[in-house]
Motif scaffolding. Structure first.
Motif, PDB file in Angstrom:
ATOM      1  N   LYS A 119       0.788  -1.207   0.119  1.00 60.27           N
ATOM      2  CA  LYS A 119      -0.061  -0.051  -0.234  1.00 60.27           C
ATOM      3  C   LYS A 119       0.924   1.377   0.204  1.00 60.27           C
ATOM      4  O   LYS A 119       0.570   2.189  -0.548  1.00 60.27           O
TER       5      LYS A 119
ATOM      6  N   LEU B  84      -5.110   3.607  -4.819  1.00 59.20           N
ATOM      7  CA  LEU B  84      -5.720   2.614  -3.937  1.00 59.20           C
ATOM      8  C   LEU B  84      -7.108   2.768  -3.878  1.00 59.20           C
ATOM      9  O   LEU B  84      -7.609   1.562  -4.014  1.00 59.20           O
ATOM     10  N   THR B  85      -7.635   3.919  -4.478  1.00 53.26           N
ATOM     11  CA  THR B  85      -9.206   3.957  -4.806  1.00 53.26           C
ATOM     12  C   THR B  85      -9.301   3.272  -5.910  1.00 53.26           C
ATOM     13  O   THR B  85     -10.573   2.379  -6.046  1.00 53.26           O
TER      14      THR B  85
ATOM     15  N   THR C 262      -9.130  -0.814  -4.848  1.00 58.43           N
ATOM     16  CA  THR C 262     -10.421  -1.085  -4.017  1.00 58.43           C
ATOM     17  C   THR C 262     -11.587  -1.259  -4.536  1.00 58.43           C
ATOM     18  O   THR C 262     -12.413  -2.178  -4.499  1.00 58.43           O
ATOM     19  N   THR C 263     -11.956  -0.024  -5.533  1.00 57.57           N
ATOM     20  CA  THR C 263     -13.325   0.128  -6.041  1.00 57.57           C
ATOM     21  C   THR C 263     -13.349  -1.202  -7.005  1.00 57.57           C
ATOM     22  O   THR C 263     -14.406  -1.863  -6.861  1.00 57.57           O
TER      23      THR C 263
ATOM     24  N   VAL D 202     -13.880  -4.714  -4.957  1.00 55.82           N
ATOM     25  CA  VAL D 202     -15.127  -4.582  -4.406  1.00 55.82           C
ATOM     26  C   VAL D 202     -15.956  -5.019  -5.506  1.00 55.82           C
ATOM     27  O   VAL D 202     -16.865  -5.803  -5.126  1.00 55.82           O
TER      28      VAL D 202
ATOM     29  N   GLN E 106      -8.528   4.729   2.704  1.00 57.70           N
ATOM     30  CA  GLN E 106      -8.263   3.746   1.553  1.00 57.70           C
ATOM     31  C   GLN E 106      -7.283   2.630   1.915  1.00 57.70           C
ATOM     32  O   GLN E 106      -6.992   1.465   1.477  1.00 57.70           O
TER      33      GLN E 106
ATOM     34  N   ARG F 144      -8.722  -0.023   3.951  1.00 52.70           N
ATOM     35  CA  ARG F 144      -9.547  -0.699   2.998  1.00 52.70           C
ATOM     36  C   ARG F 144      -8.817  -1.695   2.392  1.00 52.70           C
ATOM     37  O   ARG F 144      -9.096  -2.885   2.088  1.00 52.70           O
ATOM     38  N   TYR F 145      -7.831  -1.310   1.626  1.00 55.37           N
ATOM     39  CA  TYR F 145      -6.846  -2.099   0.835  1.00 55.37           C
ATOM     40  C   TYR F 145      -6.411  -3.405   1.532  1.00 55.37           C
ATOM     41  O   TYR F 145      -6.416  -4.565   1.188  1.00 55.37           O
TER      42      TYR F 145
ATOM     43  N   LEU G 271      -9.145  -5.896   2.252  1.00 53.45           N
ATOM     44  CA  LEU G 271      -9.396  -6.602   1.233  1.00 53.45           C
ATOM     45  C   LEU G 271      -8.241  -7.470   0.580  1.00 53.45           C
ATOM     46  O   LEU G 271      -8.588  -8.678   0.330  1.00 53.45           O
TER      47      LEU G 271
END
Length: 148
Positions: free
Chosen positions: A67, A75-76, A79-80, A83, A101, A104-105, A108
């Motif tokens: 990361k 990152l966005t 991750t988007t 998902v 973010q 989140r990463y 995931l």
């Protein structure tokens, strides 16, 4: 790094569940679908040993850079896309709106290597919150802290 991210995004898109994934077993009657849904529920409750998500989507943890090497925008993007790919496998992810973010990463990536159960008749949702802020994976972003 963006060229690698673009390649990774293409790999994530290729990791979506194939449209014919469940059609390999043929068409089921309504009764057979119900029996299959009940078997899925029993498997979930019994906590049978499960494969890691990487085995379904074809991605490996090593495909994803640390990361710290990614910008907020990258990152966005990742991750988007990740998902969205999980949604194609009937897996949902719920993050607190203010969760950064990078966290989140990380979460995931834990799903990628951890065991999952893929449902044909329903969804599994990763909430990450146990309902108790002590030891919660979300740390200071735990929604329980806001309700206290």
């Amino acid at each position: 790094m963006q060229s690698y991210i673009n390649h990774l995004l293409a790999d994530i898109a290729a990791g979506h569940r194939p449209e014919d994934y469940y059609e390999k077993s043929g068409k089921n009657s309504e009764e057979e679908d119900l029996e299959e849904a009940l078997r899925e529920s029993e498997m979930f409750v019994s906590q049978e040993r499960r494969s890691g998500f990487a085995g379904y989507c074809g991605l490996n943890r090593d495909d994803f850079p640390p990361k710290e090497q990614l910008s907020e925008d990258q990152l966005t993007q990742v991750t988007t896309a990740f998902v969205e790919m999980m949604n194609s496998w009937n897996l949902e992810v719920v993050f607190p709106d203010d969760l950064p973010q990078p966290r989140r990463y990380e979460l995931l990536m834990d799903i990628l290597v951890g065991p999952v159960m893929i449902f044909k008749h329903g969804f599994y949702c990763f909430y990450f919150c146990t309902g108790n802020p002590d030891g919660c994976e979300l740390g200071e972003y735990c929604p329980c802290l806001k309700s206290e």
